[in-house]
Design a protein around this motif. Structure first.
Motif, PDB file in Angstrom:
ATOM      1  N   THR A 108      20.222  -9.636  25.496  1.00 26.99           N
ATOM      2  CA  THR A 108      21.641  -9.712  25.832  1.00 26.99           C
ATOM      3  C   THR A 108      22.500  -9.090  24.745  1.00 26.99           C
ATOM      4  O   THR A 108      23.470  -8.372  25.035  1.00 26.99           O
ATOM      5  CB  THR A 108      22.044 -11.178  26.075  1.00 26.99           C
ATOM      6  N   VAL A 109      22.164  -9.328  23.479  1.00 26.99           N
ATOM      7  CA  VAL A 109      22.934  -8.738  22.379  1.00 26.99           C
ATOM      8  C   VAL A 109      22.919  -7.218  22.467  1.00 26.99           C
ATOM      9  O   VAL A 109      23.955  -6.548  22.294  1.00 26.99           O
ATOM     10  CB  VAL A 109      22.395  -9.220  21.020  1.00 26.99           C
ATOM     11  N   LEU A 110      21.752  -6.646  22.743  1.00 23.66           N
ATOM     12  CA  LEU A 110      21.653  -5.189  22.848  1.00 23.66           C
ATOM     13  C   LEU A 110      22.514  -4.648  23.982  1.00 23.66           C
ATOM     14  O   LEU A 110      23.158  -3.597  23.843  1.00 23.66           O
ATOM     15  CB  LEU A 110      20.194  -4.775  23.069  1.00 23.66           C
ATOM     16  N   LEU A 111      22.532  -5.338  25.109  1.00 19.32           N
ATOM     17  CA  LEU A 111      23.346  -4.888  26.231  1.00 19.32           C
ATOM     18  C   LEU A 111      24.832  -5.111  25.958  1.00 19.32           C
ATOM     19  O   LEU A 111      25.668  -4.287  26.347  1.00 19.32           O
ATOM     20  CB  LEU A 111      22.918  -5.601  27.512  1.00 19.32           C
ATOM     21  N   TRP A 112      25.168  -6.207  25.292  1.00 23.73           N
ATOM     22  CA  TRP A 112      26.558  -6.441  24.910  1.00 23.73           C
ATOM     23  C   TRP A 112      27.085  -5.302  24.048  1.00 23.73           C
ATOM     24  O   TRP A 112      28.247  -4.919  24.149  1.00 23.73           O
ATOM     25  CB  TRP A 112      26.673  -7.755  24.128  1.00 23.73           C
ATOM     26  N   TRP A 113      26.215  -4.778  23.180  1.00 21.89           N
ATOM     27  CA  TRP A 113      26.659  -3.705  22.286  1.00 21.89           C
ATOM     28  C   TRP A 113      27.135  -2.502  23.101  1.00 21.89           C
ATOM     29  O   TRP A 113      28.147  -1.865  22.756  1.00 21.89           O
ATOM     30  CB  TRP A 113      25.520  -3.313  21.347  1.00 21.89           C
ATOM     31  N   LEU A 114      26.485  -2.183  24.186  1.00 19.48           N
ATOM     32  CA  LEU A 114      26.930  -1.097  25.060  1.00 19.48           C
ATOM     33  C   LEU A 114      28.165  -1.499  25.858  1.00 19.48           C
ATOM     34  O   LEU A 114      29.127  -0.734  25.969  1.00 19.48           O
ATOM     35  CB  LEU A 114      25.803  -0.717  26.025  1.00 19.48           C
ATOM     36  N   GLN A 115      28.147  -2.703  26.403  1.00 17.83           N
ATOM     37  CA  GLN A 115      29.263  -3.147  27.254  1.00 17.83           C
ATOM     38  C   GLN A 115      30.561  -3.312  26.470  1.00 17.83           C
ATOM     39  O   GLN A 115      31.647  -3.229  27.039  1.00 17.83           O
ATOM     40  CB  GLN A 115      28.898  -4.464  27.934  1.00 17.83           C
ATOM     41  N   ARG A 116      30.438  -3.561  25.172  1.00 16.77           N
ATOM     42  CA  ARG A 116      31.622  -3.779  24.320  1.00 16.77           C
ATOM     43  C   ARG A 116      32.405  -2.488  24.102  1.00 16.77           C
ATOM     44  O   ARG A 116      33.577  -2.513  23.748  1.00 16.77           O
ATOM     45  CB  ARG A 116      31.150  -4.360  22.978  1.00 16.77           C
ATOM     46  N   HIS A 117      31.778  -1.332  24.309  1.00 14.64           N
ATOM     47  CA  HIS A 117      32.456  -0.040  24.152  1.00 14.64           C
ATOM     48  C   HIS A 117      33.582   0.067  25.176  1.00 14.64           C
ATOM     49  O   HIS A 117      33.470  -0.457  26.290  1.00 14.64           O
ATOM     50  CB  HIS A 117      31.441   1.094  24.346  1.00 14.64           C
ATOM     51  N   PRO A 118      34.690   0.727  24.848  1.00 17.02           N
ATOM     52  CA  PRO A 118      35.800   0.846  25.796  1.00 17.02           C
ATOM     53  C   PRO A 118      35.415   1.466  27.144  1.00 17.02           C
ATOM     54  O   PRO A 118      36.113   1.237  28.144  1.00 17.02           O
ATOM     55  CB  PRO A 118      36.803   1.746  25.056  1.00 17.02           C
ATOM     56  N   ALA A 119      34.324   2.216  27.189  1.00 11.34           N
ATOM     57  CA  ALA A 119      33.873   2.786  28.463  1.00 11.34           C
ATOM     58  C   ALA A 119      33.220   1.739  29.350  1.00 11.34           C
ATOM     59  O   ALA A 119      32.864   2.047  30.493  1.00 11.34           O
ATOM     60  CB  ALA A 119      32.898   3.937  28.212  1.00 11.34           C
ATOM     61  N   ARG A 120      33.031   0.536  28.849  1.00 11.15           N
ATOM     62  CA  ARG A 120      32.393  -0.554  29.626  1.00 11.15           C
ATOM     63  C   ARG A 120      31.095  -0.042  30.246  1.00 11.15           C
ATOM     64  O   ARG A 120      30.894  -0.049  31.454  1.00 11.15           O
ATOM     65  CB  ARG A 120      33.330  -1.102  30.699  1.00 11.15           C
ATOM     66  N   ILE A 121      30.217   0.415  29.392  1.00  9.33           N
ATOM     67  CA  ILE A 121      28.966   1.040  29.827  1.00  9.33           C
ATOM     68  C   ILE A 121      28.103   0.034  30.581  1.00  9.33           C
ATOM     69  O   ILE A 121      27.900  -1.094  30.128  1.00  9.33           O
ATOM     70  CB  ILE A 121      28.223   1.597  28.602  1.00  9.33           C
TER      71      ILE A 121
END
Length: 327
Positions: free
Chosen positions: A271-284
């Protein structure tokens, strides 16, 4: 035809909740050969789908080439076993790659008739009447964008595909296709993770000697942000490098930090790894490739919770993974 521009009335509603997590289905369907799939492969696919649904994941990513079509076929068997499931999920598939055949090497093929035929074959295997999203898998240097656009618009008019996007394409390729297409392209799927960071490094290494070593096309992330194109990340869990299979001292250090943050926040390293992407303004939107039900469930926090990373924690993960201070 001219490109359709988003007006204020058509502008997307601000997103609520975390960026969606998709289950990548390349691992379903048994072996990478042209032989048939087995009943056990259907059972394994069903277990993966059930784990995804239990975890709040309702979008599924396919491609016509995965396991020579067997990934789509076993998924179709799962849908046949569960009446009503199709209406609860989003189905996405890709076309444009042709696997090696006999003496012919693998190649790319985005000719209009090929696109239409491959979509029809995917629909048959998936046992559905419509794809929610179709992505063009890889850029074909011989493709005529007007012909591609005509094929996509034909599929849309026939009610076979609702929305369209691309995969592994840069901003210029997206813009060139969009110039011939009335329908908006809504997705670009790229390899993005804490391990594969060139999409991010490109934006901060401008005017440094290191920028010459990056192969990522400049401006692609910004183009997608400016045009309402959702970024999807394949390989977001970095093949387990930070969740049990580190190979270098740098990866060991990053894995330790990921585990520490997961423990502090009461969640999983995945989850932490995915949060790192989702936290980007692009909402990856991460496309997780595992078919292991336990590992799918380990991603639940990213599917149902807002990314719980502070500004400083996000940067600490990035700097630890890159193994060097920012310029």
């Amino acid at each position: 035809m001219t490109s359709t521009h988003v007006t204020s009335a058509d502008a997307p509603v601000p997103a609520v909740g975390p960026a969606p997590v998709l289950l990548g289905c390349m691992g379903l369907g048994g072996s990478w050969d042209t032989g048939p799939y087995a009943p056990a492969d259907i059972d394994a696919a069903e277990a993966a789908v059930e784990a995804a649904l239990e975890s709040g994941i309702t979008a599924f990513d396919h491609a016509d080439i995965y396991r020579h079509g067997k990934s789509e076929a076993v998924f179709g068997e799962v849908l046949a076993r569960a009446p009503g499931l199709r209406e609860r999920i989003t189905l996405q598939s890709k076309c444009g790659i042709r696997l090696p055949e006999g003496d012919r090497p693998g190649l790319y093929d985005l000719r209009g008739p090929t696109i239409v035929r491959r979509v029809e074959e995917s629909l048959t295997r998936l046992r559905t009447d419509v794809l929610d999203v179709l992505l063009l898998h890889r850029p074909d240097p011989l493709a005529d964008p007007a012909e591609v656009a005509a094929a996509l618009e034909s599929l849309h008019r026939q009610g076979l595909v609702r929305r369209f996007g691309v995969s592994n394409m840069n901003a210029h390729q997206i813009a060139r296709l969009q110039a011939h297409l009335e329908l908006p392209l809504v997705v670009d799927q790229l390899e993005m993770s804490l391990l594969r960071r060139d999409w991010l490094e490109d934006g901060v290494l401008v005017n440094t000697p290191a920028s010459a070593s990056l192969g990522f096309p400049a401006g692609t992330v910004e183009h997608c942000l400016d045009h309402g194109i959702s970024l999807q990340a394949w390989g977001p869990l970095a093949q387990g490098r930070y969740t049990g299979r580190p190979e270098t001292p740098q990866e060991h250090a990053t894995a330790a930090l990921v585990a520490e943050l997961a423990k502090a926040k009461g969640t999983t390293p995945e989850t932490v790894l995915l949060w790192w992407l989702q936290r980007h303004p692009a909402r990856i939107s991460p496309v997780i490739g595992t078919t292991n039900p336990d590992r799918i469930r380990a991603c639940r926090g990213a599917a149902v919770e807002q990314p719980d990373l502070t500004h400083e924690e996000w940067y600490e993960l990035w700097i630890t993974a890159r193994g060097a201070a920012l310029p």
